[in-house]
Scaffold this active site. Structure first.
Site, short mmCIF file in Angstrom:
data_model
loop_
_atom_site.label_atom_id
_atom_site.label_comp_id
_atom_site.label_asym_id
_atom_site.label_seq_id
_atom_site.Cartn_x
_atom_site.Cartn_y
_atom_site.Cartn_z
N ASP A 140 0.85 -1.20 0.00
CA ASP A 140 0.00 0.00 0.00
C ASP A 140 0.88 1.24 0.00
OD1 ASP A 140 -2.38 1.45 0.00
OD2 ASP A 140 -2.49 1.51 2.19
N LEU A 141 1.57 1.46 -1.10
CA LEU A 141 2.51 2.58 -1.19
C LEU A 141 1.75 3.87 -1.44
CD1 LEU A 141 5.48 3.40 -1.18
CD2 LEU A 141 5.54 2.98 -3.64
#
Length: 241
Positions: A168-169
């Site tokens: 989940d950048l």
């Protein structure tokens, strides 16, 4: 870093005994930290991440929650598939591996799993990185110079060069300190990839969507900023491993 595994009733705790001689289940109970500060910008949401002080050390305590549709019904319950597959133990091991490679990420302290039958709940404690704030907060304070965007690209390239996939950048999980040093947080569901591939592009696409989502309302994000990030990423040869 020395690891120790302890089984205490329903709880199993994996921890770094160079940071603490003993860790029990009480450490992970938010009720024992009534004065703890809720940690902004960290994963988990809903007040589930706290800054705590233990034996003179500054730590971050995070309780794992589900997201999306399933989170409405199960919240913090996960199916039991064994310790090695628990989210807390997997993240602890990945953080430990990254620390050995000097990647700018939190140092793991302890992973806690509490099993009841076919489900478990989990927590993670890491060493608090001092004087950091989310990239999203930094952007709200003013534009990031081209060198800053390039530094973000170089940061991502460092992790990709080591085969680290971030699940989940976002602009919230990239953190920056007052000296401009950058870190990546929240490696829940992150993993090591055996070779370069589409996963690298997926990481970058996720970050771009995050930046576009927060742009406007005083936050400046333009195509030229993204290009500066990409140029630095590519110049770092992230695909060469």
């Amino acid at each position: 870093m020395a690891r120790r595994l302890e089984r205490l009733g329903e709880s199993v705790i994996l921890y770094d005994d160079s940071l603490a001689s003993h860790i029990g289940p009480a450490l992970f109970d938010p009720a024992n930290w009534p004065d703890a500060e809720v940690a902004p910008g960290y994963a988990g949401g809903r007040g589930s991440t706290l800054f705590i002080e233990h034996a003179g050390q500054q730590w971050v305590l995070r309780h794992y929650h589900r997201g999306g549709f399933m989170g409405r019904w199960l919240d913090d319950e996960f199916p039991w598939l064994g310790l090695a597959h628990s989210r807390a133990f997997r993240e602890w091991e990945l953080l430990h591996w990254m620390q050995e490679r000097s990647l700018p990420s939190p140092r793991p302290v302890a992973a806690h799993v509490r099993r009841r039958g076919l489900i478990y709940r989990a927590d993670l404690v890491t060493v608090r990185i001092p004087d950091v704030r989310p990239l999203s907060t930094r952007l709200a304070a003013g534009p990031l110079p081209p060198a800053g965007w390039a530094a973000v690209g170089e940061l991502i390239a460092r992790f990709h060069a080591e085969g680290v996939f971030h699940a989940d950048l976002t602009a919230h999980n990239i953190q920056i300190d007052s000296q401009g040093r950058l870190y990546l947080l929240d490696f829940d569901r992150g993993r090591r990839m055996p070779r370069p591939g589409r996963w690298q592009r997926r990481n970058l696409d996720r970050l771009q969507r995050s930046l576009r989502k927060i742009s406007g309302g005083g936050i400046e994000f333009a195509e030229e900023h993204w290009q500066a990030l990409l140029d630095a990423y590519r110049d770092s040869n992230a695909g060469d491993r």
